[in-house]
Design an enzyme around this catalytic site. Structure first.
Site, PDB file in Angstrom:
ATOM      1  N   GLU A  95       0.826  -1.206   0.000  1.00 51.68           N
ATOM      2  CA  GLU A  95       0.000   0.000   0.000  1.00 51.68           C
ATOM      3  C   GLU A  95       0.867   1.267   0.000  1.00 51.68           C
ATOM      4  O   GLU A  95       1.872   1.349   0.712  1.00 51.68           O
ATOM      5  CB  GLU A  95      -0.885  -0.022   1.252  1.00 51.68           C
ATOM      6  CG  GLU A  95      -1.736   1.218   1.461  1.00 51.68           C
ATOM      7  CD  GLU A  95      -2.486   1.206   2.795  1.00 51.68           C
ATOM      8  OE1 GLU A  95      -3.486   1.933   2.901  1.00 51.68           O
ATOM      9  OE2 GLU A  95      -2.081   0.456   3.712  1.00 51.68           O
ATOM     10  N   LYS A 145      -9.313   2.518  -2.194  1.00 50.57           N
ATOM     11  CA  LYS A 145      -9.602   2.119  -0.818  1.00 50.57           C
ATOM     12  C   LYS A 145     -10.961   2.656  -0.378  1.00 50.57           C
ATOM     13  O   LYS A 145     -11.247   3.846  -0.541  1.00 50.57           O
ATOM     14  CB  LYS A 145      -8.496   2.630   0.113  1.00 50.57           C
ATOM     15  CG  LYS A 145      -8.500   2.044   1.522  1.00 50.57           C
ATOM     16  CD  LYS A 145      -7.232   2.476   2.254  1.00 50.57           C
ATOM     17  CE  LYS A 145      -7.106   1.861   3.628  1.00 50.57           C
ATOM     18  NZ  LYS A 145      -5.836   2.248   4.286  1.00 50.57           N
ATOM     19  N   CYS A 180      -5.539  -2.838   2.731  1.00 45.93           N
ATOM     20  CA  CYS A 180      -5.281  -2.725   4.170  1.00 45.93           C
ATOM     21  C   CYS A 180      -6.583  -2.737   4.985  1.00 45.93           C
ATOM     22  O   CYS A 180      -7.177  -3.775   5.191  1.00 45.93           O
ATOM     23  CB  CYS A 180      -4.436  -1.485   4.459  1.00 45.93           C
ATOM     24  SG  CYS A 180      -3.595  -1.541   6.077  1.00 45.93           S
TER      25      CYS A 180
END
Length: 552
Positions: free
Chosen positions: A45, A113, A149
């Site tokens: 990430e 994300k 994540c």
């Protein structure tokens, strides 16, 4: 359809803001993947920008520079495997935490994300926009889902990816260490595997950034939660993972797993890696510190020697008339055992000059804490002068117990650029010294053996700023103090919680008061590595001026 898929994982150490350097690491990983016949090379990430870059990614010039480097990477990595890399991604007025897939010389796709963390050290809601729930991307004839994540800590993103055709999950992470986090991570990823029925590869970065250390320890799970891969913690490496397709879909080919270090080793490794990267990424090759003959400076000197080599660690003893012969002997013995340069700079002459200068103003007033603090501040002045003259970063040496209650002199022993034990309570300092004396690892640059003299560990702690001074004159004994601090700071508990745990109410209230009135010191203190979720800085943000006290 192909029945074999190879992913090259880059468990690597980016530097925040070093776009060219991070892109070079990506190119090297891609070249290794190409040579190994990989279908996809994956990086963590926000790898291109470095993580946690905070407000830097909101700067428009930085965003444009990121896009330029992405375009160059796409061109350079056109002939070979696809490259997946985390980066900030601007679209119009919106900014996303993105996972960008480069293949065929262009940006082929990107995942955005969705779940933005807004707790502990993360403030992503303030920085990024939330991406929509999306589907998988294709590499060859294989469809891959990449929850980024925090996305993988919530079921909705992974379930949506599975429902829209993802055949396995590749989770890129910038997940920093705190004690016992590894078990939490793996339990969370097992839940995603059980819910989706898909294999999952968890890719984490390594390296230090300010107070955070990313511990790597990337792993992979097959359906049912079986551990198929566990990479070493903290080590930067490029590693190949194979998947095979059978009647039930893709399965990760198992490999012999590495083990995660036990808590004392993990904490110590974090302190070493944090200091090593803080120095290296900010351009320092040498450090110095005041070596008092006490346990805190002894541990900091040892951490520094293990981080950058003892020849690069200057230890300075600055004795006064209150410095015991034991402290002088112990400090020199430690420096000799580590192999560090050692200087002896008495402060008596300078202290007399300052005392004489202030005498007309102080006339008629009895000596008190003021005179003790002058000693500490004089030491800070001399150490900063050495730092300036020789270009060595000054390390400060206050443990978490002292940082919590303000048992330190601002502009004195708090002077310095980094504090390797800032999140380590005093009782754990003692235990960590025992651990280091009994253990040595290949990643330590200091010598083997019991480098910290036993007398440093066993003698009563003292600042030695007046005759027969002991820390216990001003504070509860450290086992009691640290237990109360664990309740009030790490567990965010109350005075009632302290009383329920068996501690005296008035003692607990005194500790609480010291915590609150010391906020201004912590606001001006050096950063240090985060070992717990109760670390002082981004984990715990309190007002400097605060009149509230727990009425319970």
């Amino acid at each position: 359809m192909a029945d074999h898929f190879r992913i090259t994982l880059g468990q690597l150490n980016p530097t925040v803001g070093d776009l060219a350097g991070n892109a070079a690491l990506a190119r090297d990983a891609w070249a290794q993947g190409k040579e190994a016949g990989a279908d996809l090379v994956a990086l963590p990430e926000m790898f291109l920008s470095g993580y946690n870059a905070q407000d830097l990614v909101m700067k428009r010039a930085f965003q444009l520079d990121v896009m330029r480097h992405l375009e160059e990477l796409a061109t350079d990595c056109a002939d070979g495997p696809a490259l997946a890399i985390g980066a900030p991604w601007a679209e119009g007025a919106e900014l996303f935490n993105a996972y960008v897939i480069l293949k065929g010389g262009k940006v082929a796709s990107r995942s955005l994300k969705h779940e933005l963390p807004n707790e502990t050290v993360f403030d992503e809601v303030r920085i990024f926009d939330s991406g929509p729930l999306g589907g998988p991307y294709s590499v060859g004839n294989t469809r891959i889902g990449s929850p980024i994540c925090e996305d993988a800590w919530h079921p909705d993103v992974s379930e949506t990816l599975a429902e829209t055709g993802a055949e396995f999950l590749l989770v890129p992470n910038g997940s920093p260490y705190y004690r016992e986090k590894m078990e939490t991570r793996q339990n969370m990823m097992v839940a995603r595997v059980v819910e989706t029925g898909l294999p999952l590869i968890y890719l984490n970065m390594v390296g230090g950034q300010d107070d955070q250390v990313f511990d790597g320890a990337s792993f992979a799970l097959n359906p049912g939660g079986e551990l198929a891969l566990q990479l070493p913690a903290f080590d930067a490496l490029v590693h190949h993972v194979d998947l095979e397709r059978g009647p039930e879909g893709w399965r990760i080919v198992p490999q012999k797993p590495a083990s995660f270090p036990e808590p004392y080793e993990a904490d110590y490794r974090v302190c070493v890696e944090a200091l090593r990267d803080y120095l290296g990424k900010s351009g320092f090759g040498k450090v110095l510190l005041g070596l008092s003959g006490g346990i805190d400076s002894a541990l900091v000197a040892t951490i520094a020697a293990d981080a950058i080599g003892p020849e690069n660690v200057r230890c300075v003893m600055l004795p006064s008339e209150y410095t015991s012969s034991h402290s002088l002997e112990d400090a020199e013995a430690l420096a000799r055992a580590l192999g560090c340069p050692y200087d002896h700079v008495p402060i008596s002459e300078g202290r007399r000059a300052i005392t004489n200068t202030l005498a007309p103003l102080f006339e008629g007033r009895a000596p008190d804490l003021t005179e003790e603090n002058i000693q500490s501040r004089l030491r800070g002045l001399l150490l900063m002068a050495l730092s300036n003259k020789f270009g060595e970063m000054l390390l400060t040496t206050g443990n978490k117990s002292e940082v919590a209650v303000g048992y330190a002199t601002i502009y004195g022993d708090m002077s310095g650029g980094y504090n390797p034990i800032k999140d380590m309570y005093k009782t754990r300092v003692f235990e960590t010294c025992h651990w280091r004396n009994a253990n040595h690892r290949p990643w330590m640059k200091g010598p083997e053996g019991a480098v910290i003299p036993e007398r440093i560990i066993t003698k009563p702690p003292s600042a030695e700023l007046r005759e027969d001074q002991k820390d216990s004159d001003s504070l509860p004994d450290y086992p009691e103090l640290d237990a109360i601090l664990d309740i009030l700071v790490d567990r965010d508990g109350s005075i009632s919680d302290c009383v329920a745990a068996g501690f005296d109410r008035e003692v607990a209230k005194k500790v609480e008061h010291l915590i609150y009135i010391s906020e201004y010191k912590r606001f001006q203190s050096a950063p240090g590595p985060r070992l717990t979720k109760g670390a002082f800085w981004l984990d715990r943000r309190y007002p400097i001026v605060n009149r509230w006290r727990d009425p319970s």
